[in-house]
Design a protein around this motif. Structure first.
Motif, short mmCIF file in Angstrom:
data_model
loop_
_atom_site.label_atom_id
_atom_site.label_comp_id
_atom_site.label_asym_id
_atom_site.label_seq_id
_atom_site.Cartn_x
_atom_site.Cartn_y
_atom_site.Cartn_z
N PHE A 67 0.81 -1.21 0.00
CA PHE A 67 0.00 0.00 0.00
C PHE A 67 0.85 1.26 0.00
O PHE A 67 0.38 2.33 0.38
CB PHE A 67 -0.94 -0.02 1.20
CG PHE A 67 -1.78 -1.26 1.24
CD1 PHE A 67 -2.86 -1.40 0.40
CD2 PHE A 67 -1.44 -2.31 2.08
CE1 PHE A 67 -3.62 -2.54 0.40
CE2 PHE A 67 -2.19 -3.46 2.09
CZ PHE A 67 -3.28 -3.59 1.25
N GLY A 68 2.11 1.17 -0.38
CA GLY A 68 2.99 2.33 -0.45
C GLY A 68 3.55 2.73 0.89
O GLY A 68 4.13 3.80 1.02
N MET A 69 3.42 1.88 1.90
CA MET A 69 3.92 2.18 3.24
C MET A 69 5.11 1.28 3.51
O MET A 69 5.04 0.35 4.30
CB MET A 69 2.81 1.95 4.27
CG MET A 69 1.61 2.82 4.03
SD MET A 69 0.16 2.37 4.96
CE MET A 69 0.75 2.32 6.60
N GLU A 70 6.19 1.53 2.83
CA GLU A 70 7.34 0.63 2.86
C GLU A 70 7.93 0.47 4.25
O GLU A 70 8.27 -0.63 4.65
CB GLU A 70 8.41 1.17 1.90
CG GLU A 70 9.45 0.16 1.53
CD GLU A 70 8.88 -1.00 0.74
OE1 GLU A 70 9.29 -2.13 1.01
OE2 GLU A 70 8.02 -0.78 -0.13
N VAL A 71 8.05 1.55 4.98
CA VAL A 71 8.68 1.47 6.30
C VAL A 71 8.09 2.56 7.18
O VAL A 71 7.71 3.63 6.70
CB VAL A 71 10.21 1.60 6.17
CG1 VAL A 71 10.61 2.97 5.67
CG2 VAL A 71 10.92 1.31 7.47
N PHE A 72 7.98 2.28 8.47
CA PHE A 72 7.53 3.30 9.42
C PHE A 72 8.68 4.27 9.65
O PHE A 72 9.81 3.86 9.91
CB PHE A 72 7.10 2.66 10.74
CG PHE A 72 5.75 2.04 10.68
CD1 PHE A 72 4.65 2.68 11.20
CD2 PHE A 72 5.56 0.80 10.09
CE1 PHE A 72 3.39 2.12 11.14
CE2 PHE A 72 4.31 0.23 10.02
CZ PHE A 72 3.23 0.88 10.55
N ARG A 73 8.42 5.55 9.54
CA ARG A 73 9.45 6.58 9.66
C ARG A 73 9.70 6.95 11.11
O ARG A 73 8.77 7.07 11.89
CB ARG A 73 9.05 7.84 8.89
CG ARG A 73 8.75 7.59 7.44
CD ARG A 73 10.00 7.19 6.73
NE ARG A 73 9.65 6.66 5.41
CZ ARG A 73 10.54 6.18 4.58
NH1 ARG A 73 11.80 6.16 4.90
NH2 ARG A 73 10.18 5.72 3.42
N ALA A 74 10.96 7.13 11.46
CA ALA A 74 11.31 7.55 12.82
C ALA A 74 11.32 9.07 12.95
O ALA A 74 11.25 9.59 14.04
CB ALA A 74 12.67 6.99 13.19
N SER A 75 11.42 9.77 11.84
CA SER A 75 11.44 11.23 11.86
C SER A 75 10.09 11.77 11.39
O SER A 75 9.60 11.37 10.33
CB SER A 75 12.54 11.74 10.94
OG SER A 75 12.41 13.13 10.74
N PRO A 76 9.47 12.68 12.15
CA PRO A 76 8.19 13.22 11.70
C PRO A 76 8.30 14.04 10.43
O PRO A 76 7.32 14.21 9.71
CB PRO A 76 7.73 14.07 12.88
CG PRO A 76 8.95 14.35 13.67
CD PRO A 76 9.88 13.21 13.44
N ARG A 77 9.46 14.55 10.11
CA ARG A 77 9.63 15.35 8.90
C ARG A 77 9.57 14.49 7.63
O ARG A 77 9.47 15.01 6.53
CB ARG A 77 10.93 16.13 8.97
CG ARG A 77 10.84 17.27 9.97
CD ARG A 77 12.18 17.94 10.19
NE ARG A 77 12.07 19.05 11.11
CZ ARG A 77 12.03 18.95 12.42
NH1 ARG A 77 12.08 17.76 12.98
NH2 ARG A 77 11.94 20.01 13.19
N GLN A 78 9.66 13.17 7.79
CA GLN A 78 9.56 12.27 6.65
C GLN A 78 8.21 11.57 6.58
O GLN A 78 7.98 10.75 5.72
CB GLN A 78 10.65 11.20 6.75
CG GLN A 78 12.05 11.73 6.68
CD GLN A 78 13.07 10.63 6.91
OE1 GLN A 78 12.76 9.56 7.38
NE2 GLN A 78 14.30 10.93 6.56
N ALA A 79 7.31 11.88 7.50
CA ALA A 79 6.05 11.16 7.60
C ALA A 79 4.87 12.06 7.26
O ALA A 79 4.93 13.27 7.43
CB ALA A 79 5.88 10.62 9.01
#
Length: 184
Positions: A55-67
């Motif tokens: 669904f295009g959610m390859e990895v959970f991001r640890a930085s909010p600026r990338q999410a």
């Protein structure tokens, strides 16, 4: 005789809003924000059995600026609420929020001074996901519903008009203190 019959084969018609919505829904980047037991179910959703990469959610991001998607999984304490808001404010626009579990949606069984009675008091929520804890399949269904919502989100002047309409509806709604529930 419509325009479709006059065009050569292989030519597709769409709108800019439709194309942008399709691209947005296929590239959600969720922020890592697990607070309680619901986070275990959220982690299993990211595993190979449910494969969130489809669904295009390859990895959970640890930085909010990338999410651009925040899944609030679990209860939010009053001490954690300012941190949650700060992370939300640092996220890229447009951004969406899923309240995962009954504790994030309404405070759950924790009806006391230490727990925020619904994360919508801190950040605007797009999808409420019930359950204690909700299964990964339910999270998958909520994400598919969010995809549908994102695909049909207007852009530009239409977005401003839609936002103003939603704000007027929210202002016209009765306050939650006027609702009569089980505890009254």
């Amino acid at each position: 005789m419509g325009l479709e019959e006059k065009l050569p084969s292989g030519f597709a018609l769409s709108t800019v809003e439709g194309l942008a919505g399709y691209m947005r829904k296929a590239s959600l980047w969720p922020a890592t924000f697990g607070l309680a037991c619901c986070a275990i179910e959220m982690m299993s959703f990211g595993g190979p059995k449910y494969d969130s990469a489809r669904f295009g959610m390859e990895v959970f991001r640890a930085s909010p600026r990338q999410a651009d998607l925040m899944i609030v999984a679990g209860r939010v304490s009053n001490k954690m609420a300012p941190v949650l808001r700060q992370i939300y404010d640092q996220m890229a626009n447009p951004k969406w929020v899923i309240a995962m579990g009954v504790c994030a949606s309404s405070g759950g069984m924790f009806n006391n001074y230490a727990i925020v009675q619904g994360v919508d008091h801190v950040v605007p929520v797009d999808i409420y996901l019930p359950g204690c804890p909700p299964r990964p399949e339910m999270l998958l269904d909520a994400i598919l519903k969010l995809h549908d919502k994102i695909r049909h989100t207007p852009l530009g002047v239409d977005a401003v008009r839609e936002e103003m309409r939603a704000e007027q509806l929210a202002l016209a709604a009765p306050p939650t203190s006027a609702n009569i529930g089980l505890l009254r």
